[in-house]
Scaffold this active site. Structure first.
Site, PDB file in Angstrom:
ATOM      1  N   PHE B 124       0.860  -1.183   0.000  1.00  0.00           N
ATOM      2  CA  PHE B 124       0.000   0.000   0.000  1.00  0.00           C
ATOM      3  C   PHE B 124       0.896   1.232   0.000  1.00  0.00           C
ATOM      4  O   PHE B 124       1.635   1.459   0.969  1.00  0.00           O
ATOM      5  CB  PHE B 124      -0.873  -0.041   1.263  1.00  0.00           C
ATOM      6  CG  PHE B 124      -1.889   1.057   1.376  1.00  0.00           C
ATOM      7  CD1 PHE B 124      -3.076   1.001   0.660  1.00  0.00           C
ATOM      8  CD2 PHE B 124      -1.676   2.134   2.220  1.00  0.00           C
ATOM      9  CE1 PHE B 124      -4.037   1.997   0.784  1.00  0.00           C
ATOM     10  CE2 PHE B 124      -2.632   3.138   2.351  1.00  0.00           C
ATOM     11  CZ  PHE B 124      -3.811   3.070   1.631  1.00  0.00           C
ATOM     12  N   THR B 127       1.704   7.025   1.712  1.00  0.00           N
ATOM     13  CA  THR B 127       2.479   8.036   2.440  1.00  0.00           C
ATOM     14  C   THR B 127       3.577   8.638   1.563  1.00  0.00           C
ATOM     15  O   THR B 127       4.246   7.937   0.805  1.00  0.00           O
ATOM     16  CB  THR B 127       3.099   7.385   3.690  1.00  0.00           C
ATOM     17  OG1 THR B 127       2.051   6.870   4.491  1.00  0.00           O
ATOM     18  CG2 THR B 127       3.897   8.400   4.495  1.00  0.00           C
ATOM     19  N   GLU B 128       3.743   9.953   1.702  1.00  0.00           N
ATOM     20  CA  GLU B 128       4.771  10.686   0.949  1.00  0.00           C
ATOM     21  C   GLU B 128       5.573  11.556   1.913  1.00  0.00           C
ATOM     22  O   GLU B 128       5.172  11.735   3.067  1.00  0.00           O
ATOM     23  CB  GLU B 128       4.093  11.571  -0.111  1.00  0.00           C
ATOM     24  CG  GLU B 128       3.312  10.776  -1.136  1.00  0.00           C
ATOM     25  CD  GLU B 128       2.743  11.658  -2.239  1.00  0.00           C
ATOM     26  OE1 GLU B 128       2.906  12.892  -2.159  1.00  0.00           O
ATOM     27  OE2 GLU B 128       2.147  11.087  -3.164  1.00  0.00           O
ATOM     28  N   ALA B 131       3.090  14.031   2.956  1.00  0.00           N
ATOM     29  CA  ALA B 131       1.709  13.562   3.177  1.00  0.00           C
ATOM     30  C   ALA B 131       1.730  12.329   4.056  1.00  0.00           C
ATOM     31  O   ALA B 131       1.942  11.209   3.589  1.00  0.00           O
ATOM     32  CB  ALA B 131       1.019  13.254   1.850  1.00  0.00           C
ATOM     33  N   THR B 159       5.503  -0.310   3.745  1.00  0.00           N
ATOM     34  CA  THR B 159       5.665  -1.622   4.365  1.00  0.00           C
ATOM     35  C   THR B 159       5.697  -2.715   3.294  1.00  0.00           C
ATOM     36  O   THR B 159       4.826  -2.757   2.433  1.00  0.00           O
ATOM     37  CB  THR B 159       4.508  -1.875   5.348  1.00  0.00           C
ATOM     38  OG1 THR B 159       4.545  -0.854   6.346  1.00  0.00           O
ATOM     39  CG2 THR B 159       4.609  -3.234   6.015  1.00  0.00           C
ATOM     40  N   GLU B 361      -1.607   3.306  10.374  1.00  0.00           N
ATOM     41  CA  GLU B 361      -3.043   3.193  10.106  1.00  0.00           C
ATOM     42  C   GLU B 361      -3.846   4.171  10.970  1.00  0.00           C
ATOM     43  O   GLU B 361      -4.890   3.820  11.521  1.00  0.00           O
ATOM     44  CB  GLU B 361      -3.529   1.748  10.306  1.00  0.00           C
ATOM     45  CG  GLU B 361      -3.605   0.933   9.028  1.00  0.00           C
ATOM     46  CD  GLU B 361      -2.219   0.580   8.478  1.00  0.00           C
ATOM     47  OE1 GLU B 361      -1.200   0.895   9.131  1.00  0.00           O
ATOM     48  OE2 GLU B 361      -2.151   0.014   7.378  1.00  0.00           O
TER      49      GLU B 361
END
Lengths: 82, 402
Positions: B124, B127-128, B131, B159, B361
């Site tokens: 997944f 995330t940046e 961000a 991950t 999460e």
């Protein structure tokens, strides 16, 4: 279809408190809903009206107002029957 | 044996199977994997052969099509043994769920059988650098080309990014948040390992750099504009649910280890278990773990009923389970004393892993603000009784998948 609209209004009422949501009012422009709302709305429509919201249904126009959600429900039910 | 209520015979049997798998194939190696900062390739084969990577894949595509409770129990038992392996179930499950939920027929046919067996590992990629919790800061850009899309941007803290074959990746297309399935072999994608992470050290984190990364037209998942509000939100719900259950297992592991140690170790002429201040810590671990498990089961029953309240219930479960796991882990280290800080016992790993659980999460702070906000909704929602409440079905009778 009056019952469908009322069911949708009842569900949405929890997010809008004392605000009286008009059937053609833009739900997303009201500022009452957060980032989890779309998912809750999709779950509600699927569960309450026994249908599956597919990728092609994911248009903002289908979820923007009470009337639009009612029209989506009617259209999907018609599609299933036909 | 942990206190358990309301499981069907089938769910109880499944839990025993998951526990046996974790005891044989995961727990004995978790410490070494933590030190090595990776899972060995043969373990992906082992867990794939067990069918657990297909937990969130419908049976029609070769998956396990687990109900929400069984999915939770799998995450609990794996999380009890190793939070890094549980992280694999989480992100792989999120990618699988997104393809099953929003993918075209062709995408489902192509990816789901591979994801079900582990022939393809999913990750997944949201995330940046700019961000994290604020996902609206998404800056990766997608442009249309004659035969697909070109992506430019960067992803951080992904991950199993080192190992994944396909990334559920989010970018802006014409300014709208959009989901893509990006294959690892895509031209212009560079994957860089991220070593030295505090916890879940074997979760094989990576950074992704996308420089004119070319993907075909069929990489688009779902409608442009619904990448975050539908695709990511739905996947993150499953992720949150998975982490919540994993934290129940982690907290249980803290309790298990502490009960063993406090029963054997003597100080002042008696076992630690006879010292009342140690008993306080054991009691809090036992109570917190049991309460977290019940909150997870509540979320699971609501998920199985496709009840909109499942969203709120999952936030409650993740918040409580993750904070409980951290408290249990810090108490477990305390019970073990100096041994708790050393490599001989697993509790120092549990503590490092538990800290991560309070961040991923949805951070604890995001959980708190969202739960407080939603609590007002819930009060008003009392006037609206959803369909699930009106049906006379008990939790044991619900069979929908996660």
């Amino acid at each position: 279809m009056a019952d469908t609209k009322q069911t949708i209004r009842d569900f949405l009422a929890q997010f809008f408190g004392d605000h009286q949501l008009a059937d053609d009012e833009d739900i997303f422009a009201t500022g009452f809903v957060n980032s989890l709302f779309v998912m809750q709305l999709v779950l509600f429509v699927e569960n309450e009206f026994s249908m599956t919201i597919a990728d092609e249904d994911l248009e903002m126009a289908n979820f923007r107002t009470v009337s639009a959600i009612e029209a989506l429900v009617a259209r999907k039910h018609t599609t299933v029957v036909s | 044996m942990a206190l358990r209520v309301q499981l069907t015979d089938q769910q109880s049997a499944a839990r025993e199977e998951y526990e046996a798998f974790a005891r044989e194939h995961v727990a004995p190696k978790a410490g070494a994997w933590d030190r090595d900062e990776e899972l060995p390739e043969d373990f992906f084969t082992t867990i794939g052969a067990a069918g657990y990577l297909g937990a969130a894949v419908p049976a029609t595509y070769g998956g396990g099509s687990l109900d929400a409770i069984c999915f939770g129990l799998l995450n609990e038992e794996i999380g009890r043994a190793c939070s890094s392996v549980r992280s694999l179930l989480t992100v792989h499950g999120m990618a699988s769920r997104a393809v099953a939920r929003w993918g075209s027929a062709a995408q489902r046919e192509h990816w789901l059988p591979r994801l079900a067996t582990g022939a393809a590992i999913g990750a997944f990629a949201l995330t940046e650098p700019g961000a994290g919790s604020d996902v609206k800061g998404l800056a990766t850009e997608a442009r249309r080309t004659a035969d697909g899309f070109v992506l430019d941007g960067a992803k951080r803290w992904i991950t199993f990014g080192r190992r994944a074959d396909v990334y559920l990746l989010f970018a802006r297309l014409d300014g709208r948040e959009t989901a893509f399935l990006v294959e690892r072999t895509s031209p212009g994608l560079q994957v860089t390992p991220v070593p030295g992470i505090l916890g879940t050290r074997a979760s094989m984190l990576a950074e992704l750099e996308l420089r004119a990364c070319q993907v075909p037209a069929e990489a688009l998942l779902g409608r442009p504009g619904f990448g975050l509000s539908a695709v990511a939100a739905d996947a993150l719900e499953l992720g949150r649910y998975s982490v919540a259950w994993g934290c129940v297992g982690l907290s249980q592991a803290c309790l298990d280890s502490s009960l063993d140690y406090a029963g054997e170790r003597e100080q002042f002429g008696v076992p630690l278990r006879d010292h009342q201040l140690v008993q306080r810590m054991l009691a809090d671990m036992a109570t917190g773990t049991s309460a977290a498990r019940l909150l997870c089961q509540q979320a699971g029953w609501l998920r199985d009923a496709a009840d909109p309240q499942a969203v709120h219930a999952t936030w409650l479960a993740k918040y409580y389970s993750s904070t409980t796991a951290f408290r249990s882990a810090t108490d477990a280290v305390q019970v073990h004393g100096a041994h708790g800080c050393g490599a001989e016992y697993p509790v120092q790993r549990y503590l490092r892993d538990a800290k991560v659980m309070e961040i991923i999460e949805g951070s604890t702070e995001l959980q708190q603000t969202t739960i407080a906000h939603t609590a007002y909704h819930s009060r008003r929602a009392a006037a609206f009784r959803p369909a699930a409440d009106r049906r006379a079905t008990g939790p044991a009778e619900r069979t929908m998948t996660v």
